[in-house]
Scaffold this motif. Structure first.
Motif, short mmCIF file in Angstrom:
data_model
loop_
_atom_site.label_atom_id
_atom_site.label_comp_id
_atom_site.label_asym_id
_atom_site.label_seq_id
_atom_site.Cartn_x
_atom_site.Cartn_y
_atom_site.Cartn_z
N ALA A 4 0.84 -1.21 0.00
CA ALA A 4 0.00 0.00 0.00
C ALA A 4 0.87 1.25 0.00
O ALA A 4 0.57 2.22 -0.69
N GLN A 5 1.95 1.21 0.76
CA GLN A 5 2.85 2.36 0.81
C GLN A 5 3.54 2.58 -0.53
O GLN A 5 3.73 3.72 -0.96
N LYS A 6 3.93 1.50 -1.20
CA LYS A 6 4.57 1.61 -2.50
C LYS A 6 3.64 2.20 -3.54
O LYS A 6 4.03 3.00 -4.38
N GLU A 7 2.36 1.81 -3.49
CA GLU A 7 1.38 2.33 -4.44
C GLU A 7 1.12 3.81 -4.19
O GLU A 7 0.94 4.59 -5.11
N LYS A 8 1.12 4.20 -2.93
CA LYS A 8 0.87 5.59 -2.59
C LYS A 8 2.05 6.48 -2.98
O LYS A 8 1.89 7.62 -3.38
N PHE A 9 3.27 5.93 -2.88
CA PHE A 9 4.48 6.67 -3.22
C PHE A 9 4.79 6.44 -4.68
O PHE A 9 5.47 5.48 -5.05
N LYS A 10 4.29 7.31 -5.55
CA LYS A 10 4.47 7.12 -6.99
C LYS A 10 5.81 7.66 -7.47
O LYS A 10 6.49 8.40 -6.76
N ARG A 11 6.18 7.33 -8.68
CA ARG A 11 7.43 7.78 -9.26
C ARG A 11 7.46 9.31 -9.31
O ARG A 11 6.51 9.95 -9.72
#
Length: 313
Positions: A4-11
């Motif tokens: 979830a954190q990875k999806e929230k932190f976008k490129r």
């Protein structure tokens, strides 16, 4: 890091900001056309009527002998609430990209003693959307007491003292590397976690040392897009409809902004909100995120915005 954190932190995002890559072309291009923050300063000077603030402070300080509420607490609280309700004010540009800051923070300089030889401390505090003037007052007083301890050295000063021990050529090289990392949001967090140049709002209370308000520059280091200068209390003439003239207590508020993060119309509404809060300081006891009706009923320029804001609430 969770999924979830990875999806929230976008490129393109940074540890302190979300990349705004969907902004209008002109807003995005400005970051390339004028890449330096200090070259994009817009200065606003407002005269603040102190009568409502002084009446409010008299009530808040009744029975208090220490840590009294001051102009600084009221103005700081009004600016924090305005930045909460007007989120574009909490943006910054770094590395030719615009970001929405992930937190709201206030920074200021604390003089350890009112003496020529006294050192200064750098204070830094974060506030959430539930903060009101009482929470802000308590946090700022705690920070000031901490900074005024002779043994205390703030994080930014500590690292500056360490870096200054390096040979000059090495320090110049280190600074070139740090500025490159700064543009990418990659400066080690421990180095800048309390750096006032990474705050949402940098305040200076010149009135406390008997100086008038004035312009203060922004910095190309860090991410701070707003510098607020509080001037000293003085008397100003007030004209009345019958032609008579009296005086009233006022102070001047100087605000330096990065003009790339929003437009003049947005700044105008924000300053109207700040002045409305200072004219009605009891509103500062509400959470910072609590909406207030501040648009003038008789001003056609704000009629549409006023209706939209009421619908949103």
């Amino acid at each position: 890091m969770s999924k979830a954190q990875k999806e929230k932190f976008k490129r393109g995002d940074r540890f302190d900001g979300v990349w705004l890559n969907k902004e209008p072309a002109m807003n995005q291009f400005m970051a390339y056309l004028y890449p330096n923050r200090a070259d994009n300063e817009a200065y606003i000077n407002e005269e603040i009527d102190l009568r409502p603030i002084e009446a409010y402070l008299a009530e808040k300080n009744e029975g208090r002998t220490t840590d009294k509420y001051t102009y600084f607490h009221v103005i700081c609280s009004a600016v924090v609430k305005a930045f909460t309700l007007r989120p574009k004010m909490n943006r910054f540009i770094s590395g030719n990209r615009m970001y929405q800051r992930k937190y709201l923070s206030v920074a200021f300089v604390v003089k350890k003693k009112f003496s020529d030889r006294s050192e200064e401390g750098l204070a830094f505090r974060k506030f959430d959307q539930d903060a009101n003037i009482d929470k802000l007052h308590d946090d700022l007083c705690e920070e000031i007491h901490t900074q005024r301890k002779e043994s205390n050295v703030d994080n930014s000063t500590y690292f500056m003292e360490k870096l200054l021990k390096l040979p000059r050529w090495v320090l110049r090289l280190v600074m070139r590397v740090l500025f490159r990392l700064d543009k990418k949001g990659k400066v080690p967090y421990d180095l800048i976690k309390d750096d006032p140049n990474y705050s949402s709002i940098f305040l200076t209370n010149l009135g406390s040392i008997d100086l008038s308000s004035g312009y203060h520059h922004l910095s190309n280091w860090g991410t701070c897009s707003c510098f607020v200068v509080i001037g000293k209390r003085h008397l100003a003439p007030e004209c009345h409809p019958d032609g008579s003239v009296t005086t009233r207590p006022v102070l001047n508020l100087g605000v330096t902004l990065d003009e790339r993060i929003a437009d003049g119309y947005y700044y105008s509404k924000t300053m109207k909100l700040v002045k409305h809060l200072l004219a009605n300081p009891e509103l500062l006891e509400l959470p910072a995120s609590a909406e207030v009706d501040y648009l003038p009923e008789d001003d056609a320029r704000f009629a549409i915005d006023r209706k939209l804001e009421k619908v949103a609430v």
